[in-house]
Design an enzyme around this catalytic site. Structure first.
Site, PDB file in Angstrom:
ATOM      1  N   ASP A  71      61.141  28.734  21.739  1.00  0.00           N
ATOM      2  CA  ASP A  71      60.360  27.518  21.863  1.00  0.00           C
ATOM      3  C   ASP A  71      59.864  27.187  20.455  1.00  0.00           C
ATOM      4  OD1 ASP A  71      58.077  26.353  24.454  1.00  0.00           O
ATOM      5  OD2 ASP A  71      58.927  25.349  22.706  1.00  0.00           O
TER       6      ASP A  71
HETATM    7  C1  GLC Z   1      57.546  22.279  23.224  1.00  0.00           C
HETATM    8  C2  GLC Z   1      57.835  22.782  24.599  1.00  0.00           C
HETATM    9  C3  GLC Z   1      59.288  22.852  24.914  1.00  0.00           C
HETATM   10  C4  GLC Z   1      60.008  21.752  24.178  1.00  0.00           C
HETATM   11  C5  GLC Z   1      59.913  22.057  22.697  1.00  0.00           C
HETATM   12  C6  GLC Z   1      60.556  20.974  21.831  1.00  0.00           C
HETATM   13  O1  GLC Z   1      56.409  22.825  22.678  1.00  0.00           O
HETATM   14  O2  GLC Z   1      57.194  23.979  25.022  1.00  0.00           O
HETATM   15  O3  GLC Z   1      59.435  22.727  26.324  1.00  0.00           O
HETATM   16  O4  GLC Z   1      61.370  21.702  24.577  1.00  0.00           O
HETATM   17  O5  GLC Z   1      58.583  22.261  22.277  1.00  0.00           O
HETATM   18  O6  GLC Z   1      59.812  19.808  21.911  1.00  0.00           O
END
Ligand code: GLC
Length: 746
Positions: free
Chosen positions: A290
């Protein structure tokens, strides 16, 4: 050996040209790039390409950037050898992330877009599906698949070949701000609905993720919380949702989550990434982090992380130069970097990214709005309908009250928030920035007016109790729209904000024919539930949500949604009355003492009667469920049942199969959902169904041996129209059985 910079330079040049680049003669192309031979398997093609790659090129694949505006703040010295200006020039503005391509080898750049509900990009107006929780309420994976197909096409037509979709975290905490992005509280339903979405997205020859691995059950302190729970309990709950969904949809990538799992960060958790995901489950794709979830180089790489996402969200470019140094000094074996690249390339071959170069193109937004509307119409849940107040039969005067129902329907916030076609219908609300409240410009009022031209409509903002009461009193039917905005990075209260509860109570007092439409991220408390005649759970109904609500209220559509999440009568019934911890403070732990007893299982275990039960949902017709037969042949359990439409209008019914285990089986709770099927039935028609039961749903997990164990004994099979509405039961004698997940794959 090309430097990183040279690769990037040619990347940019190649990208600029590739849309016009002439397709080389197939035979020559394959001769020079044997991995492009589509008659070979993804595994074979991956190995051929891997052999042709340098270490630097493999390292290019494992390090991802955030979009340009975040990257512009990074001193390019931080990522030696990388000309960040080049990268910024190539990233699609406003996208979630980007990994450079390798033109020499024909590897396209990976352009990443969020998320499960549609393409999220502040610069791009795209079609929003209903929330994933709403679609889960359809109890029909085909609805999720059609939605995924649509948003995946919009991603592809916008230039993206990786979609960060597939949110499947169980609604362990009803107050979790991201429940709207996920698919409910039960592992089987959650998995089937997330798998449908992922299959749909990947049908566009792009990669979908499944996320967030694992037990990212709250937003409060998501970067510092440790989820404390036994591995066996996780295997039978949150992990089971991932395991089943991965088997049913083969997502190219798994996104590891921010939180710690039993004190070890998810993205450097060797047990869950190496032993379980890649070992027990045999997962061949790649683990991406993430955004901001990486905390090391050597530990993360050797614990199974394959790609660092979205730098500079993390504190350091762990998988850039530090990873190369770790390989050179031997702390990370070259074979691990090979495996990281292998997994990414396998996904790119297997999902079609290598063979179907993405090129931005036109989007049929009108057709896509219909897909979103159809999903909503099959998902909204009629919770209550007394005295047949619904469907509306062209009453003379209708008062609509609250929640901007004259112009919009609400959507959830954060990385799953889709910029509406036509822009935000109610701008300027919410914390602002990436957490601005988004209201989809689909007006329930306008949609109702089109359908009931002779009815007089009034609209009251629903902010003043006296005014709302007056509006309700002056109408034959009062429809109060309440809303609960939930968003990533925030957890929510189940109590409606502001004076909404007072508004509903006042309307109900002023008009006995009061209907409530709930636009929420998930479950809410309803103190006025006894006082109103009808309640429609619309969740976040998507780009055409106003139309869908109107078609259900007027009876054009017979509602067929069933709750994917329990609505508690009070927070006293919950495992935790409120979300634990704080976002800005020391590391903290949440002990999930309920183990696998999530949602209705907890309620069963403790004899709690919820306000509305998991699986509950009404129709404008009635159904008779019966013909229940349970049998086992060669270790395969099959349950058959029939449903008859006993009413005078067509409708869809969901046959839900639960199993109650003997005490000797030591399940986490008395019952589990083990199967379901949605049948579309004309008046008087009888439909039949046969569902096969995955043996893991009848077993407990023995962590000591790594096996699933079915205890011998007599089990009770239940056929229900809801978890609290059992219509038939049957006995099923099961022999004892031990097996591993791997054995099921054979
Ligand atoms: C965010 C989320 C994730 C998302 C990623 C990119 O913080 O937790 O679900 O795909 O960052 O935006």
């Amino acid at each position: 050996m090309k430097s990183l910079n040279a690769s990037l330079m040619t990347t940019a040049v190649w990208l600029a040209l590739c849309s016009a680049c002439p397709s080389a003669h197939a035979a020559d192309a394959i001769a020079s790039r044997p991995w492009m031979n589509g008659s070979k398997t993804s595994v074979q093609r991956t190995e051929l390409l891997l052999k042709a790659m340098t270490l630097d090129e493999k390292l290019l694949l494992v390090f991802g950037y955030a979009s340009g505006d975040q990257l512009a703040q990074v001193d390019s010295a931080v990522i030696p050898g990388v000309n960040t200006k080049e990268v910024i020039a190539t990233v699609i503005p406003g996208s979630a992330g980007y990994i450079p391509g390798i033109p020499r080898l024909g590897i396209p750049a990976q352009h990443q877009a969020d998320a499960s509900i549609g393409v999220r990009n502040p610069n791009l107006e795209r079609t929003s599906l209903p929330s994933s929780l709403a679609t889960a309420a359809s109890w029909d994976p085909r609805v999720a698949e059609a939605g995924g197909k649509m948003i995946g096409l919009e991603a592809r037509q916008s230039g993206f070949n990786v979609m960060l979709a597939g949110g499947v975290n169980l609604a362990r905490e009803p107050q979790n701000g991201r429940n709207f992005e996920y698919t409910g509280e039960d592992p089987l339903l959650a998995a089937d609905m997330a798998a449908g979405l992922i299959r749909g997205v990947q049908s566009n020859h792009i990669i979908s993720t499944i996320k967030h691995y694992l037990i990212n059950a709250q937003e409060t302190g998501r970067n510092i919380v440790s989820a404390q729970v036994s591995p066996a309990a996780l295997r039978m709950s949150d992990a089971l949702a991932f395991e089943l969904a991965i088997e049913k949809s083969s997502p190219g990538s798994v996104m590891c989550s921010y939180n710690r799992i039993n004190d070890v960060y998810a993205c450097q958790n060797a047990f869950w990434q190496n032993q379980v995901l890649k070992g027990d489950w045999g997962y061949k794709g790649y683990v991406m982090s993430d955004w901001g979830a990486v905390h090391s180089t050597v530990l993360a790489a050797t614990a199974g992380l394959d790609q660092q996402s979205g730098f500079p969200f993390d504190k350091a470019p762990y998988f850039a130069k530090p990873l190369k140094e770790a390989v050179e000094d031997g702390s990370v074996p070259q074979s691990r970097v090979d495996d990281m690249a292998r997994r990414i390339l396998w996904a790119m071959f297997d999902k079609g990214v290598m063979d179907h170069t993405v090129k931005a193109g036109p989007i049929d937004f009108a057709a896509h709005a219909k897909v979103s509307q159809s999903a909503a119409e099959q998902s909204l849940v009629l919770l209550k309908n007394e005295a047949g107040v619904l469907p509306l039969v062209a009453p003379k005067r209708v008062a609509l009250i609250g929640s901007y129902a004259d112009k919009a329907v609400l959507a959830g916030g954060g990385s799953a928030s889709v910029t509406p076609i036509g822009g935000n219908a109610v701008p300027g609300l919410g914390p602002g920035g990436w957490l601005t409240q988004v209201w989809q410009p689909s007006s329930p009022m306008k949609a109702l007016q089109q359908r009931m031209p002779s009815t007089q409509f009034s609209f009251d903002a629903g902010t003043d109790v006296a005014s709302a009461a007056k509006a309700a009193a002056a109408a034959d039917v009062a429809i109060v729209f309440v809303h609960q905005w939930t968003a990533e990075s925030l957890d929510a209260s189940l109590t409606l904000e502001g004076n909404q509860n007072d508004i509903v109570s006042a309307a109900a007092k002023a008009n006995p024919n009061t209907v409530v439409v709930v636009e929420s991220g998930g479950a809410i408390l309803m103190p006025w539930q006894p006082d109103v005649k009808a309640i429609l759970a619309a969740f976040y109904p998507g780009a055409a949500g106003g139309e869908a609500i109107a078609r259900i209220l007027t009876g054009e559509v017979n509602p067929s949604g069933r709750l994917p999440i329990t609505f508690p009568a009070s927070t006293d019934q919950l495992v935790r009355r409120q979300i634990a911890g704080k976002s800005d403070g020391p590391l903290f732990t949440v002990r999930y003492t309920e183990g696998a007893a999530v949602g209705y299982k907890w309620f069963d275990l403790h004899g709690h009667k919820p306000l509305y039960a998991f699986g509950h949902g009404l129709s404008y017709t009635s159904f008779e469920l019966g013909g229940l037969q349970a049998s086992q042949a060669k270790a395969q359990v099959t349950v058959k049942f029939s449903i008859r439409n006993a009413g005078s209008r067509a409708g869809d019914s969901v046959g839900q199969v639960y199993v109650r285990a003997p005490q000797s089986a030591h399940w986490e709770a008395p019952r589990r959902l083990v199967g379901f099927d949605k049948l579309k039935l004309k008046p008087g028609e009888t439909g039949t169904s046969a569902v096969t039961i995955d043996p893991r749903l009848l077993a407990t997990f023995d962590e000591a041996t790594g096996e699933w164990v079915i205890a011998p004994g007599t089990y009770e099979v239940q056929l229900g129209a809801g978890s609290d509405d059992i219509r038939a039961t049957a006995k099923l004698a099961l022999a004892g059985r031990r097996f591993t997940s791997a054995q099921l794959r054979r």
